[in-house]
Design a protein around this motif. Structure first.
Motif, short mmCIF file in Angstrom:
data_model
loop_
_atom_site.label_atom_id
_atom_site.label_comp_id
_atom_site.label_asym_id
_atom_site.label_seq_id
_atom_site.Cartn_x
_atom_site.Cartn_y
_atom_site.Cartn_z
N ILE A 111 -5.94 4.02 -3.96
CA ILE A 111 -4.61 3.68 -3.80
C ILE A 111 -5.33 2.14 -3.92
N GLY A 115 1.16 -1.23 -0.02
CA GLY A 115 -0.31 -0.22 0.38
C GLY A 115 0.97 0.90 -0.47
N MET A 116 2.23 1.14 0.57
CA MET A 116 2.93 2.53 0.84
C MET A 116 3.04 3.29 -0.72
N MET A 143 -7.45 -1.17 1.01
CA MET A 143 -6.56 0.00 0.98
C MET A 143 -7.64 0.92 0.97
N SER A 192 0.96 4.17 -3.19
CA SER A 192 0.72 6.00 -2.79
C SER A 192 1.73 6.53 -3.40
N MET A 193 2.85 5.43 -3.81
CA MET A 193 4.15 6.92 -4.11
C MET A 193 4.48 6.25 -5.94
#
Length: 164
Positions: A109, A73-74, A105, A77-78
């Motif tokens: 995202i 997920g991180m 999530m 997000s990027m």
């Protein structure tokens, strides 16, 4: 040839599971890179990896993590790239905690999520994404699917023959 798929994991202890994704990518002739990128222990490395992925030629990222499983997920997000999350069974909860962390999530995202420890399907999904722009990979995927159908039909014939 440069990598088109990034296979990342939160710890080297996830390698046994994540190797399945690499094996599928190799089967379809998809170039990949593989490394450890921890959301909790190396957040700057995770940030740099996600931020540079598209410019380095990656088309999709397969991210495996266990426990709280924040990595997929991180990373999603990027980056604008599709991310396939692999929940890894590393806790007494048998990977359900990781599955929920990856599958739940927030809106906006998205992370495609496969079953617990099923990096094989993650590699297959990544190959399908790459195949959208690579006819050679698409042909290999068709042959793979045809082989699955043939195997299933042989199994059906064995079951039907045993009934007689």
């Amino acid at each position: 040839m440069s990598a088109t798929v990034g296979v990342i994991m939160g710890s080297d202890s996830d390698l046994k599971v994540m190797q399945q994704a690499a094996d599928m990518l190799e089967q379809f002739g998809v170039e990949y890179e593989m490394t450890v990128v921890s959301a909790h222990r190396t957040p700057q490395r995770m940030y740099d990896y996600a931020q540079s992925a598209a410019e380095r030629g990656l088309q999709v990222i397969v991210a495996g993590a266990g426990g709280a499983a924040h990595l997929p997920g991180m990373v999603a997000s990027m980056t604008r790239l599709p991310v396939v999350g692999v929940p890894v069974n590393v806790t007494p909860l048998n990977g359900v905690d990781a599955l929920y962390s990856i599958a739940q999530m927030p809106a906006g995202i998205p992370v495609a999520t496969v079953g617990v420890d099923n990096a094989r399907n993650a590699g297959l999904l990544a190959a399908r994404i790459v195949a959208l722009g690579d006819p050679a990979v698409a042909e290999r995927l068709e042959a793979y699917r045809d082989a699955l159908v043939e195997k299933a039909m042989k199994g059906a014939a064995r079951v039907e023959a045993a009934k007689k």
